[in-house]
Scaffold this motif. Structure first.
Motif, mmCIF file in Angstrom:
data_model
loop_
_atom_site.group_PDB
_atom_site.id
_atom_site.type_symbol
_atom_site.label_atom_id
_atom_site.label_comp_id
_atom_site.label_asym_id
_atom_site.label_seq_id
_atom_site.Cartn_x
_atom_site.Cartn_y
_atom_site.Cartn_z
ATOM 1 N N ARG A 115 0.881 -1.168 0.000
ATOM 2 C CA ARG A 115 0.000 0.000 0.000
ATOM 3 C C ARG A 115 0.922 1.222 0.000
ATOM 4 O O ARG A 115 1.754 1.370 0.890
ATOM 5 C CB ARG A 115 -0.866 0.047 1.270
ATOM 6 C CG ARG A 115 -1.857 -1.098 1.423
ATOM 7 C CD ARG A 115 -2.931 -1.074 0.345
ATOM 8 N NE ARG A 115 -3.984 -2.079 0.548
ATOM 9 C CZ ARG A 115 -3.993 -3.316 0.007
ATOM 10 N NH1 ARG A 115 -2.990 -3.722 -0.772
ATOM 11 N NH2 ARG A 115 -4.997 -4.138 0.236
ATOM 12 N N VAL A 127 1.331 4.544 0.894
ATOM 13 C CA VAL A 127 0.620 5.440 1.805
ATOM 14 C C VAL A 127 1.609 6.323 2.557
ATOM 15 O O VAL A 127 2.648 5.847 3.003
ATOM 16 C CB VAL A 127 -0.190 4.612 2.846
ATOM 17 C CG1 VAL A 127 -0.912 5.538 3.811
ATOM 18 C CG2 VAL A 127 -1.181 3.678 2.165
ATOM 19 N N TYR A 146 -5.517 5.595 13.242
ATOM 20 C CA TYR A 146 -4.483 5.780 12.232
ATOM 21 C C TYR A 146 -5.108 6.492 11.043
ATOM 22 O O TYR A 146 -6.266 6.233 10.703
ATOM 23 C CB TYR A 146 -3.989 4.389 11.823
ATOM 24 C CG TYR A 146 -3.326 4.311 10.473
ATOM 25 C CD1 TYR A 146 -1.952 4.141 10.357
ATOM 26 C CD2 TYR A 146 -4.087 4.379 9.305
ATOM 27 C CE1 TYR A 146 -1.355 4.063 9.106
ATOM 28 C CE2 TYR A 146 -3.488 4.310 8.055
ATOM 29 C CZ TYR A 146 -2.126 4.145 7.973
ATOM 30 O OH TYR A 146 -1.538 4.074 6.740
ATOM 31 N N GLN A 205 -3.360 7.624 0.597
ATOM 32 C CA GLN A 205 -2.948 6.553 -0.311
ATOM 33 C C GLN A 205 -3.050 7.000 -1.759
ATOM 34 O O GLN A 205 -4.006 7.667 -2.150
ATOM 35 C CB GLN A 205 -3.820 5.305 -0.088
ATOM 36 C CG GLN A 205 -3.407 4.141 -0.951
ATOM 37 C CD GLN A 205 -3.838 2.754 -0.464
ATOM 38 O OE1 GLN A 205 -3.632 1.774 -1.150
ATOM 39 N NE2 GLN A 205 -4.391 2.665 0.726
ATOM 40 N N HIS A 227 -5.527 -8.519 0.445
ATOM 41 C CA HIS A 227 -5.178 -9.023 1.769
ATOM 42 C C HIS A 227 -6.347 -8.787 2.716
ATOM 43 O O HIS A 227 -7.342 -8.171 2.339
ATOM 44 C CB HIS A 227 -3.866 -8.393 2.279
ATOM 45 C CG HIS A 227 -3.934 -6.945 2.636
ATOM 46 N ND1 HIS A 227 -2.823 -6.170 2.914
ATOM 47 C CD2 HIS A 227 -4.985 -6.080 2.762
ATOM 48 C CE1 HIS A 227 -3.187 -4.941 3.203
ATOM 49 N NE2 HIS A 227 -4.486 -4.852 3.125
ATOM 50 N N HIS A 265 -7.176 -8.271 7.213
ATOM 51 C CA HIS A 265 -6.609 -8.133 8.560
ATOM 52 C C HIS A 265 -7.727 -7.834 9.537
ATOM 53 O O HIS A 265 -8.854 -7.472 9.123
ATOM 54 C CB HIS A 265 -5.518 -7.047 8.589
ATOM 55 C CG HIS A 265 -5.787 -5.865 7.711
ATOM 56 N ND1 HIS A 265 -6.770 -4.961 7.977
ATOM 57 C CD2 HIS A 265 -5.212 -5.472 6.537
ATOM 58 C CE1 HIS A 265 -6.779 -4.028 7.035
ATOM 59 N NE2 HIS A 265 -5.853 -4.322 6.131
ATOM 60 N N ARG A 271 -12.153 4.454 3.811
ATOM 61 C CA ARG A 271 -11.509 5.302 2.799
ATOM 62 C C ARG A 271 -12.432 6.466 2.496
ATOM 63 O O ARG A 271 -13.655 6.288 2.440
ATOM 64 C CB ARG A 271 -11.284 4.573 1.465
ATOM 65 C CG ARG A 271 -11.252 3.079 1.556
ATOM 66 C CD ARG A 271 -9.885 2.507 1.300
ATOM 67 N NE ARG A 271 -9.855 1.132 1.786
ATOM 68 C CZ ARG A 271 -8.940 0.667 2.597
ATOM 69 N NH1 ARG A 271 -7.964 1.442 3.028
ATOM 70 N NH2 ARG A 271 -8.959 -0.584 3.003
ATOM 71 N N HIS A 297 -9.653 -7.350 0.743
ATOM 72 C CA HIS A 297 -9.755 -6.110 -0.024
ATOM 73 C C HIS A 297 -8.516 -5.859 -0.861
ATOM 74 O O HIS A 297 -7.410 -6.225 -0.478
ATOM 75 C CB HIS A 297 -10.050 -4.914 0.882
ATOM 76 C CG HIS A 297 -9.070 -4.738 2.012
ATOM 77 N ND1 HIS A 297 -9.079 -5.517 3.137
ATOM 78 C CD2 HIS A 297 -8.051 -3.863 2.174
ATOM 79 C CE1 HIS A 297 -8.109 -5.125 3.951
ATOM 80 N NE2 HIS A 297 -7.462 -4.124 3.382
ATOM 81 N N HIS A 316 -7.169 -2.929 -4.245
ATOM 82 C CA HIS A 316 -7.520 -1.723 -5.007
ATOM 83 C C HIS A 316 -6.857 -1.795 -6.384
ATOM 84 O O HIS A 316 -5.832 -2.461 -6.552
ATOM 85 C CB HIS A 316 -7.003 -0.449 -4.324
ATOM 86 C CG HIS A 316 -7.157 -0.437 -2.834
ATOM 87 N ND1 HIS A 316 -8.372 -0.441 -2.212
ATOM 88 C CD2 HIS A 316 -6.228 -0.425 -1.840
ATOM 89 C CE1 HIS A 316 -8.191 -0.426 -0.897
ATOM 90 N NE2 HIS A 316 -6.899 -0.415 -0.646
ATOM 91 N N ASP A 332 -7.093 7.069 4.113
ATOM 92 C CA ASP A 332 -7.402 5.837 4.849
ATOM 93 C C ASP A 332 -7.538 6.167 6.329
ATOM 94 O O ASP A 332 -6.737 6.929 6.876
ATOM 95 C CB ASP A 332 -6.241 4.834 4.743
ATOM 96 C CG ASP A 332 -6.068 4.232 3.362
ATOM 97 O OD1 ASP A 332 -7.072 3.790 2.786
ATOM 98 O OD2 ASP A 332 -4.919 4.186 2.872
ATOM 99 N N LEU A 386 -7.904 3.878 9.923
ATOM 100 C CA LEU A 386 -7.954 2.519 10.486
ATOM 101 C C LEU A 386 -7.906 2.569 12.005
ATOM 102 O O LEU A 386 -7.435 3.543 12.598
ATOM 103 C CB LEU A 386 -6.783 1.658 9.986
ATOM 104 C CG LEU A 386 -6.843 1.168 8.526
ATOM 105 C CD1 LEU A 386 -6.145 2.143 7.596
ATOM 106 C CD2 LEU A 386 -6.246 -0.217 8.370
ATOM 107 N N ILE A 395 -5.978 0.811 13.824
ATOM 108 C CA ILE A 395 -4.714 0.126 14.131
ATOM 109 C C ILE A 395 -4.298 0.270 15.607
ATOM 110 O O ILE A 395 -3.981 -0.734 16.250
ATOM 111 C CB ILE A 395 -3.598 0.619 13.181
ATOM 112 C CG1 ILE A 395 -3.842 0.037 11.789
ATOM 113 C CG2 ILE A 395 -2.201 0.263 13.694
ATOM 114 C CD1 ILE A 395 -2.936 0.586 10.722
#
Ligand code: 1HN
Length: 352
Positions: free
Chosen positions: A73, A75, A94, A98, A109, A111, A117, A150, A152, A164, A166, A168
């Motif tokens: 990614r 970013v 987070y 991007q 991937h 997670h 977004r 997901h 892109h 983005d 997240l 995290i």
């Protein structure tokens, strides 16, 4: 601990005692109690605004240095200036910018971290979530809930940039992170574009669909066109004194936040309108989608005023009073950890 004047001998005794218990991994509560349980939130985060003109230039530079596939990614993380090195914009969230160039793909991937977004710039990219693609248009709010596949891609001829967000830091705090790369670079579409929105996002639901209260929504795109229409549709009468015309994004099947860890909002401030100050316990990331204006902040990290315009991003830490004014009709998107705080009975707002 009460501040008291102690004779030097007593101070020495205590210091000696702290030293001895320290060797056994113990420490006295009375020395830290005030900091552990402050009378009101004392966020270590600071307020900051990133201007899009500068962000865009820097992320385009990354586009010349590394491919999306190599980066996985591509970013640039927006790091809170007071939390450098921790990859976070608030203590719990987070954010990053991007970039995907024409012809590129960002590999599939999944997670346990949940992601949102907000599309800022360019046309022709898509995000695929669990086998369905959605074309990314400016202002669209798109989610990839925890453990959904997901990827892109950019099928167009322009660079595409989005923000983005997240959870995290929340997942890291809980030590609950898992991630997996797909064997497929890009997911093979299982359903045509628009299927999820038709099935779950049109005031109807499949016959056997009975989501649990904390389930993320199956609606994974909230097109800006619809958000804007709702904001315009409620723009009659007096705007709320503290929020203007503001709505929260929901899982239409439950009324809860689209994802359990991140809450998201859209608000319209008519030209010339100024909100009264308001503070809340959820540190919040704001993005200006339309118009321009001024944000005035006041809190522990100091007082400041920023001018904002399209695609500028700013972060307001917990318990900082925020006052917004629009010069031109403004639309702002924002996100925070509010649903987490609400689930735990912690969330507070004070309208000043
Ligand atoms: C991720 O999966 C994306 O899918 C973006 O676009 C940023 C930051 C950390 C971990 C996973 C994406 C991410 C991320």
């Amino acid at each position: 601990m009460q501040v008291s004047k102690l004779p030097p001998e007593a101070l020495r005794q205590r210091a000696d005692y702290y030293g001895r218990i320290g060797k056994d991994h113990m420490t006295p509560l009375w020395e830290v109690l005030g900091a552990l349980v402050p009378p009101q939130p004392r966020s270590p985060a600071s307020a900051h605004l990133w201007r899009y003109a500068e962000l865009r230039e820097k992320v385009m530079e990354a586009g010349r240095l590394i491919s999306a596939e190599e980066a996985e990614r591509r970013v640039l993380i927006l790091e809170n200036p007071a939390l450098r090195g921790q990859s976070c914009i608030t203590q719990s969230l987070y954010a990053g910018l991007q970039l995907i160039m024409p012809g590129e793909v960002a590999p599939a991937h999944r997670h346990t971290q949940s992601a949102l977004r907000l599309v800022l710039d360019g046309e022709g990219a898509y995000t695929a979530v669990d086998g369905e693609r959605t074309t990314m248009r400016r202002g669209d709010f798109i989610i990839t809930p925890a453990w959904t596949w997901h990827d892109h891609g950019n099928l167009g001829d322009q660079p595409v940039v989005w923000l983005d967000g997240l959870d995290i830091p929340i997942v890291r705090f809980l030590d609950a992170g898992f991630a997996e790369r797909s064997e497929q670079l890009s997911q093979a579409p299982l359903r045509p574009e628009g299927d999820a929105l038709a099935r779950y996002g049109a005031n109807m639901a499949p016959l056997d669909y009975e989501p649990k209260p904390a389930d993320p929504t199956r609606v994974f795109v909230y097109p800006f066109e619809r958000t804007k229409a709702s904001l315009m549709g409620i723009s009659h009468g007096a705007p709320d004194a503290h929020h203007g015309f503001k709505l929260r994004y929901v899982n239409p099947a439950t009324g809860a936040s689209p994802m359990p860890t991140i809450g998201s909002f859209a608000q319209r401030l008519p030209a010339g309108f100024e909100t009264k100050p308001v503070r809340c316990t959820d540190g919040t990331v704001h993005v200006c989608l339309e118009g321009s204006g001024e944000a005035r902040l006041s809190g522990l990290s100091g007082d400041r005023t920023w001018r904002f315009q399209e695609n500028d991003v700013f972060v307001v830490p917990s318990w900082h009073a925020l006052q917004l004014r629009a010069d031109r009709d403004a639309v702002l998107f924002s996100f925070s950890d509010r649903p987490v705080q609400q689930a735990l009975g912690l969330w507070r707002e004070e309208r000043l």
